[in-house]
Write an enzyme that holds these catalytic residues in place. Sequence first.
Site, mmCIF file in Angstrom:
data_model
loop_
_atom_site.group_PDB
_atom_site.id
_atom_site.type_symbol
_atom_site.label_atom_id
_atom_site.label_comp_id
_atom_site.label_asym_id
_atom_site.label_seq_id
_atom_site.Cartn_x
_atom_site.Cartn_y
_atom_site.Cartn_z
ATOM 1 N N LYS A 94 15.578 2.445 0.321
ATOM 2 C CA LYS A 94 14.840 1.420 -0.427
ATOM 3 C C LYS A 94 14.170 2.099 -1.601
ATOM 4 O O LYS A 94 13.475 3.112 -1.421
ATOM 5 C CB LYS A 94 13.783 0.775 0.490
ATOM 6 C CG LYS A 94 13.006 -0.328 -0.179
ATOM 7 C CD LYS A 94 13.689 -1.681 -0.035
ATOM 8 C CE LYS A 94 13.173 -2.723 -0.989
ATOM 9 N NZ LYS A 94 13.828 -2.757 -2.313
ATOM 10 N N GLN A 115 9.788 8.530 -2.985
ATOM 11 C CA GLN A 115 9.924 7.228 -2.324
ATOM 12 C C GLN A 115 9.981 7.367 -0.802
ATOM 13 O O GLN A 115 9.506 6.497 -0.077
ATOM 14 C CB GLN A 115 11.204 6.549 -2.849
ATOM 15 C CG GLN A 115 11.294 5.068 -2.585
ATOM 16 C CD GLN A 115 10.535 4.233 -3.610
ATOM 17 O OE1 GLN A 115 10.613 4.491 -4.799
ATOM 18 N NE2 GLN A 115 9.814 3.226 -3.145
ATOM 19 N N LYS A 118 6.333 7.611 0.318
ATOM 20 C CA LYS A 118 5.644 6.363 -0.011
ATOM 21 C C LYS A 118 6.032 5.274 0.988
ATOM 22 O O LYS A 118 5.181 4.588 1.548
ATOM 23 C CB LYS A 118 6.049 5.935 -1.424
ATOM 24 C CG LYS A 118 5.461 4.629 -1.874
ATOM 25 C CD LYS A 118 6.032 4.182 -3.215
ATOM 26 C CE LYS A 118 6.096 5.312 -4.206
ATOM 27 N NZ LYS A 118 6.287 4.870 -5.581
ATOM 28 N N LYS A 130 16.654 5.866 -4.761
ATOM 29 C CA LYS A 130 16.328 5.486 -6.144
ATOM 30 C C LYS A 130 17.612 5.514 -6.947
ATOM 31 O O LYS A 130 18.550 6.245 -6.600
ATOM 32 C CB LYS A 130 15.315 6.478 -6.737
ATOM 33 C CG LYS A 130 14.577 5.956 -7.940
ATOM 34 C CD LYS A 130 13.389 5.077 -7.565
ATOM 35 C CE LYS A 130 12.770 4.432 -8.791
ATOM 36 N NZ LYS A 130 11.510 3.731 -8.466
ATOM 37 N N GLY A 169 13.407 -3.316 -8.762
ATOM 38 C CA GLY A 169 13.203 -2.964 -10.167
ATOM 39 C C GLY A 169 12.429 -1.676 -10.345
ATOM 40 O O GLY A 169 11.916 -1.086 -9.394
ATOM 41 N N ASP A 170 12.355 -1.225 -11.570
ATOM 42 C CA ASP A 170 11.529 -0.087 -12.004
ATOM 43 C C ASP A 170 11.481 -0.206 -13.524
ATOM 44 O O ASP A 170 11.716 -1.301 -14.063
ATOM 45 C CB ASP A 170 12.135 1.246 -11.520
ATOM 46 C CG ASP A 170 11.181 2.433 -11.707
ATOM 47 O OD1 ASP A 170 10.289 2.610 -10.873
ATOM 48 O OD2 ASP A 170 11.311 3.168 -12.707
ATOM 49 N N THR A 214 2.676 -4.215 -7.314
ATOM 50 C CA THR A 214 2.361 -2.802 -7.557
ATOM 51 C C THR A 214 1.027 -2.664 -8.275
ATOM 52 O O THR A 214 0.166 -1.867 -7.884
ATOM 53 C CB THR A 214 3.485 -2.122 -8.359
ATOM 54 O OG1 THR A 214 4.725 -2.388 -7.704
ATOM 55 C CG2 THR A 214 3.272 -0.623 -8.437
ATOM 56 N N ASN A 245 5.346 -4.107 -16.107
ATOM 57 C CA ASN A 245 5.057 -4.826 -14.864
ATOM 58 C C ASN A 245 3.834 -4.277 -14.134
ATOM 59 O O ASN A 245 2.928 -5.029 -13.769
ATOM 60 C CB ASN A 245 6.304 -4.774 -13.963
ATOM 61 C CG ASN A 245 6.035 -5.381 -12.601
ATOM 62 O OD1 ASN A 245 5.809 -4.678 -11.630
ATOM 63 N ND2 ASN A 245 6.013 -6.701 -12.538
ATOM 64 N N SER A 381 8.106 -5.641 -1.284
ATOM 65 C CA SER A 381 9.567 -5.773 -1.196
ATOM 66 C C SER A 381 9.996 -5.872 0.270
ATOM 67 O O SER A 381 10.896 -6.648 0.613
ATOM 68 C CB SER A 381 10.261 -4.568 -1.837
ATOM 69 O OG SER A 381 10.361 -4.724 -3.231
#
Length: 449
Positions: A94, A115, A118, A130, A169-170, A214, A245, A381
């Site tokens: 993820k 990630q 996290k 990622k 997204g990123d 976020t 964002n 998410s």
Amino acid sequence: MNGVIDDRLASVFDDVVRRNPSEVEFHQAVREVLETLGPVIDRHPEFAEHEIIQRLCEPERQIMFRVPWQDDAGDVHINRGMRVQFNSALGPYKGGLRFHPSVNLGIIKFLGFEQIFKNALTGMPIGGGKGGSDFDPKGRSDAEIMRFCQSFMTELARSLGEYTDVPAGDIGVGGREIGYLFGQYKRITNRYESGVITGKGIDWGGALVRTEATGYGAAFFLQEMLATRETSLDGRTAVVSGSGNVAIYAVEKLQQLGAVVVACSDSSGVVHDPAGLDLALLKQVKEVERARVEAYADRRASARFVPAGNVWEVPCHVAIPSATQNELTGADAATLLRNGCIAVVEGANMPCTPEAVRIFAEATIAFGPGKAANAGGVATSALEMQQNASRDSWTFAHTEARLEEIMRNIHQLCHETADAYGAPNDLVTGANIAGFHRVAQAMVALGLI
Ligand code: NDP
């Protein structure tokens, strides 16, 4: 966190550098974690016996592919797409997709590595991954963005699945891009597999609060950090970098919690608005018109645009870097301290250089590392995946309450872990150890795979 890697882990880091030459951001992210893990090996020799740290530093799978597409004039362009499926001990891979000209394998690997920890900190069943491309969406028409996304997904689709790998997204990938990506996945597979991607539109499987998550989460985390120091955001002056964002919704929640946000930025420069940012105008400029941040200052008498300015020179009590990696240097950290800053929270991934982090630690101001503080996005998410799996949709208020609770729990876990390992208030150490511990235990349980 003392800037030194334990002797037993030094060879692991040397190996990472040797085997991944020139991936400097990946080296930086690994080093930052390894510097804090020595005490864990003392208490848990089984992690060393199972070579858990070596295994964590090697992605389970790395996929790289050509992305050909045609612009509106009919000219052909070739970009590079990639997905690093880093670790799936806790659940399907993820992590987001980044579209930016600076993207390379080292950047995607640093993001994928972070990630893992996290996602573990959220307590949810998600592994780490990622992906992205060196495609530059700036100045491209909707039709060009769609053709690029369709070409990218045509290749990536074979590696995804709701039980395998779930992107989001990123930088450069928002709701519009997620729509085109999901549409192409659905077309190729002939499956309405909502749980294969997150950040979807509300009408087609998305979750309320994901867009805000976020930025909101980083502000909630900051609120918790200040509460442990018996203070609050009320009446505080805040500065946020970026205006994408994460930044926009950090501004929104900071304002709701009583702070006055006086500056934000994009890659062209800084907007300084001592009267406090007009959020509706900022959203109109950045989300609706997709214009440069300068357009905000053009329409607001109290605001000034500083081309190529440095946002960290604007005096503030609290700062949330929310643009990109290594955007806040040691010199910027010194400037922030000189101007009376008492707390810094990483909305972006690794926005503070190691020197900046060291300066904040030495000054003993509150510092929230990205892997903890910006985990609200991926946590929401995971809530979107839960709603997709149960064909349910929750209200905004319910989802936001879940997010706030998750951020409070992450803060508490990091805080308590730092205490337990003799590093009170060091949330970098707390986050790294707590995240690592959860993944490491699962890896031992699953055997040598
Ligand atoms: P967006 O693309 O929405 O916004 C990025 C913002 O940062 C833009 O204002 C952009 O300006 C600025 N920016 C990007 N690169 C640079 C650069 N090299 N120099 C100066 N400014 C730059 O991205 P997000 O808000 O989604 O992501 C921001 C950060 O937060 C990233 O580090 C991302 O990894 C991290 N993050 C995002 C999550 C999410 O849910 N979206 C979750 C967790 C972390 P410009 O438009 O001029 O390029």
